[in-house]
Motif scaffolding. Sequence first.
Motif, PDB file in Angstrom:
ATOM      1  N   GLY A 149       4.892   1.128   3.938  1.00  0.00           N
ATOM      2  CA  GLY A 149       5.645   1.798   2.894  1.00  0.00           C
ATOM      3  C   GLY A 149       4.973   3.036   2.348  1.00  0.00           C
ATOM      4  N   VAL A 150       3.690   3.214   2.654  1.00  0.00           N
ATOM      5  CA  VAL A 150       2.954   4.389   2.191  1.00  0.00           C
ATOM      6  C   VAL A 150       3.110   5.500   3.222  1.00  0.00           C
ATOM      7  CG1 VAL A 150       0.685   5.332   1.619  1.00  0.00           C
ATOM      8  CG2 VAL A 150       1.317   3.034   0.847  1.00  0.00           C
ATOM      9  N   GLU A 151       3.639   6.634   2.790  1.00  0.00           N
ATOM     10  CA  GLU A 151       3.926   7.732   3.702  1.00  0.00           C
ATOM     11  C   GLU A 151       2.855   8.806   3.704  1.00  0.00           C
ATOM     12  OE1 GLU A 151       7.885   9.060   2.838  1.00  0.00           O
ATOM     13  OE2 GLU A 151       8.722   7.034   2.984  1.00  0.00           O
ATOM     14  N   ALA A 152       1.990   8.806   2.708  1.00  0.00           N
ATOM     15  CA  ALA A 152       0.849   9.726   2.642  1.00  0.00           C
ATOM     16  C   ALA A 152      -0.144   9.134   1.658  1.00  0.00           C
ATOM     17  CB  ALA A 152       1.277  11.121   2.215  1.00  0.00           C
ATOM     18  N   LEU A 153      -1.422   9.478   1.859  1.00  0.00           N
ATOM     19  CA  LEU A 153      -2.486   8.799   1.123  1.00  0.00           C
ATOM     20  C   LEU A 153      -3.555   9.813   0.721  1.00  0.00           C
ATOM     21  CD1 LEU A 153      -3.539   5.903   0.378  1.00  0.00           C
ATOM     22  CD2 LEU A 153      -4.575   5.831   2.659  1.00  0.00           C
ATOM     23  N   VAL A 154      -3.979   9.735  -0.544  1.00  0.00           N
ATOM     24  CA  VAL A 154      -5.128  10.507  -1.016  1.00  0.00           C
ATOM     25  C   VAL A 154      -6.096   9.518  -1.653  1.00  0.00           C
ATOM     26  CG1 VAL A 154      -5.970  12.351  -2.519  1.00  0.00           C
ATOM     27  CG2 VAL A 154      -3.716  12.562  -1.437  1.00  0.00           C
TER      28      VAL A 154
END
Length: 283
Positions: free
Chosen positions: A100-105
């Motif tokens: 469900g996470v489409e981008a991560l920082v």
Amino acid sequence: MAFIEEGDPESPAVVFLHGFPTSSFLWREFVPLFAPWTHVIAPDLLGCGGSGMPEKAELHIRAQVGYIRELLAGLGVDGFAVVGHGHGGGIAQLLAMEGGVEALVLVDSIAFDAWPSQATKALQGQAPEERREDVVREAFDAFLERAMAKPERLTETLRDAYVVPFIGEEGVRAFFRGIDAADGVGLTGTEDALAELDCPTLILWGEDDPYLPVQVGERLNDAIQTSSLAILPGCSHLLPEDAPETIAPLAFDYLRSKYLGRPHSHGEPGVVAIPLERRPPGA
């Protein structure tokens, strides 16, 4: 669960997750920058900030993942980007591994077996009679002085924003329950799962972090095949406090390109370019 919500709910969601013992106050420089473009959701983790401090609720990072999922479901959010600092970065990793996470920082994030810190372990060993308000205040003073490399930014307003929720009988109990919840479980042996992530990932690290040294960030960068690493000199663990004017625009421009699908800006006021360390293809 208390949370900040800004921006259009129809816009792509960006979830900001602080660590322990901070709160969503950590993201105050990020929210105004992201809100015109995204649906910003910045909760206070259960047991922190303005959120409830229920005596029987689990507060470890695995449980916090469930609470965040419940919050997002209630807001009608499925896919999202997540920005996580410290323990919030550990929660972000677990969310990403679930899907469900489409981008991560990840910002000075706990990872692998590199937590809890020795300072946290020392507090976990406190006898019941030593779990007092003055001990909490001393622990906060020590934490903030080490976690921020720029003492001129450590104002009374900032100190109070973080320590006040843990003052008083209930607050002291919540503080030590949060300390005890840092059990080191959930991120050990995750290299294979992290290697399978296909979401774009930006890793930001304070070069002088005394709790999670740069080597942890480098190890994360090696594990996540889609990641880039930026190390900021002269900064400590609370990177969003030491350098918000640098990392907020950097995270925003990264997510605008990698998550929103819009091109990078050039020459926009406040945007600071930082060379990123990238893995050679096939390495």
